[in-house]
Design an enzyme around this catalytic site. Structure first.
Site, PDB file in Angstrom:
ATOM      1  CB  VAL A  77      -0.887   0.009   1.267  1.00  0.00           C
ATOM      2  CG1 VAL A  77      -1.689   1.297   1.369  1.00  0.00           C
ATOM      3  CG2 VAL A  77      -1.795  -1.208   1.283  1.00  0.00           C
ATOM      4  CB  CYS A  78       1.041   4.207  -2.203  1.00  0.00           C
ATOM      5  SG  CYS A  78       1.828   5.824  -2.224  1.00  0.00           S
ATOM      6  CB  ILE A  79       3.623   5.318   2.910  1.00  0.00           C
ATOM      7  CG1 ILE A  79       3.473   5.903   4.319  1.00  0.00           C
ATOM      8  CG2 ILE A  79       4.661   6.083   2.112  1.00  0.00           C
ATOM      9  CD1 ILE A  79       4.675   5.695   5.210  1.00  0.00           C
ATOM     10  N   GLY A  82      -2.029   6.311   1.208  1.00  0.00           N
ATOM     11  CA  GLY A  82      -2.703   5.731   2.360  1.00  0.00           C
ATOM     12  C   GLY A  82      -2.909   6.752   3.466  1.00  0.00           C
TER      13      GLY A  82
END
Lengths: 119, 100, 140
Positions: A77-79, A82
Site C-alpha cells: 500500500v502506498c504510504i 494511504g
C-alpha cells in the site's frame, strides 16, 4: 513470467480491483509469478480491514489477504496515498504492508510486465 | 503492445484515444465497460469493425456475460477471451497500455 | 505478509506515464506526479506524456487559492528540472521526454506557448511509436 500489478481504485465502487484479482488468480494458475501488487490512489482502500461487505457479496479485502497468505503475493500500500485516506497500520488488513512509491518503480523494473487496473 | 480499454465508448473517449494511438497491428482488449464497444448495431460499431481489420481485437468474455451481451452480437473479427486468455495476451505482447 | 526483493541492479527500463485527466476535478494528475518523481531516484528512462484532457495539467496560469487545493503546477517545473539535469549530466544514463500529443492540444484550442514547461509536441503516429517502445505504461 513475472507480472507486476498496479491497482488504482478502491473496492466496490469500481471493477478495477475485481478485474485485477481475477487476472492474478488466472496468471498464478497458468504458472506465472505475481511477486507484487501495488495499491495506489483509492486503491489503498483495498487494504482496509474494517471493510465488512454483506454475506452474499464477495469480500474483496479478505480475498486479497487470503491470496497473500496462500500464494505469497507481496501486497504493498502506498504510504502517501494511504496517509491521505486514513489507511494506516491500525486498520491495515493482514497480508498487506505499507511502503513507499519506490516499491512500484521496483515492481516495474523487476517484472517483465506491469499491468494496471484503474478508472 | 497490448492496449486495454475499460470504458464504454458512449461515456468516455478512452476507445477513441486508444484507436488513435495504438500502432497498427497491435492487440486491443475490451474489458469491463469497454465490452459495449464489441457488439454490432451501435454508433461505435463502424469504428470498432474498422479497428478489427487493422488490429487484433479481443473482448473479455466474463465481462460480456455479466452485461448480458452474447457472442452472436459480436462484430466480425473480434475474439472472445477469458481471464486466462487475458493473461496470455499480456505474456505474448511486449507491454500493456491501459486506456482508462 | 511477504516482502519480495526484486533483482533490479543494473536494470534500465522505459516507463511511460500516460496523463489523460484534467487537474483538480479528480486527484489523478497529482498522484501520478509523485510516481514520476520517484522514477528519477531509480534513474529510469521516462516518457511523461500528456494526452486528451491531460494537456490541461500543464496549462499556465493555474490559481487554486479559492479552492484551498494545492496548486501543483510548480511540481511540473521540478520534473522539467530533473529532465534537464539528466540531459546535462553525461554520467547519468537517464533519458526523460516530456511529450504533448498535437491532436489533443489542438482540439482544446491550445498551443505549446500555453504550457508552463517545455514540451515536445508529437503527432499521434509519432506518439504511437513512443508507446510501442515503452517497457511499462502507467495510465491515469
Amino acid at each position: 513470467m513475472k507480472f507486476g500489478i498496479l491497482i488504482n481504485e478502491g473496492p466496490f465502487t469500481h471493477q478495477a480491483s475485481d478485474s485485477a484479482y481475477q487476472f492474478v488468480v488466472a496468471a498464478l494458475a497458468k504458472g506465472h509469478e505475481v511477486p507484487r501488487v501495488f495499491f495506489y490512489y483509492d486503491g489503498v482502500y483495498n487494504a482496509n480491514k474494517l471493510s465488512a461487505p454483506q454475506a452474499d457479496d464477495r469480500n474483496v479485502v479478505k480475498r486479497w489477504s487470503d491470496l497473500a497468505a496462500e500464494k505469497g503475493v507481496d501486497l504493498v500500500v502506498c504510504i502517501a496515498a494511504g496517509l491521505r485516506r486514513g489507511i494506516v497500520e491500525d486498520n491495515l488488513m493482514e497480508g498487506f504492508r505499507i511502503s513507499g512509491l519506490g516499491q512500484l518503480t521496483e515492481a516495474a523494473m523487476g517484472s517483465e510486465r506491469l499491468v494496471m487496473f484503474g478508472d | 503492445m497490448l492496449h486495454t480499454v475499460n470504458k464504454s465508448p458512449f461515456e468516455r473517449n478512452s476507445l477513441d484515444s486508444c484507436l488513435r494511438l495504438a500502432k497498427k497491428g497491435s492487440a486491443i482488449l475490451l474489458m469491463e465497460d469497454g465490452v459495449y464497444a464489441a457488439v454490432t448495431g451501435t454508433t461505435a460499431t463502424d469504428k470498432m469493425a474498422s479497428a478489427a481489420k487493422g488490429n487484433s481485437v479481443y473482448v473479455l468474455g466474463p465481462d460480456m456475460s455479466a452485461r448480458g451481451l452474447a457472442e452472436d452480437q459480436l462484430i466480425d473479427g473480434i475474439k472472445v477471451v477469458d481471464y486466462e486468455g487475458f493473461v496470455d495476451l499480456v505474456a505474448d505482447n511486449d507491454g500493456v497500455t491501459p486506456w482508462l | 505478509m511477504t516482502e519480495v526483493v526484486f533483482e533490479i541492479e543494473g536494470v534500465k527500463k522505459v516507463i511511460t506515464f500516460l496523463n489523460r485527466k484534467a487537474p483538480y476535478g479528480t486527484i489523478y494528475a497529482l498522484e501520478v506526479l509523485e510516481s514520476v518523481l520517484i522514477t528519477a531516484a531509480f534513474e529510469q528512462h521516462a516518457n511523461i506524456v500528456f494526452v486528451d484532457d491531460g494537456v490541461y495539467q500543464i496549462k499556465k496560469g493555474q490559481d487554486t487559492a479559492a479552492l484551498e487545493m494545492k496548486n501543483f503546477l510548480p511540481t511540473y517545473g521540478i520534473i522539467e528540472m530533473e529532465k534537464e539535469d539528466a540531459d546535462e549530466d553525461e554520467d547519468m544514463d537517464m533519458n526523460w521526454r516530456i511529450i504533448v500529443e498535437k491532436e489533443s492540444m489542438e482540439a482544446r484550442g491550445l498551443t505549446a506557448d500555453d504550457f508552463k514547461i517545455d514540451v515536445e509536441v508529437l503527432s499521434s503516429a509519432e506518439l504511437a511509436e513512443v508507446l510501442e517502445t515503452s517497457d511499462a505504461v502507467i495510465g491515469g
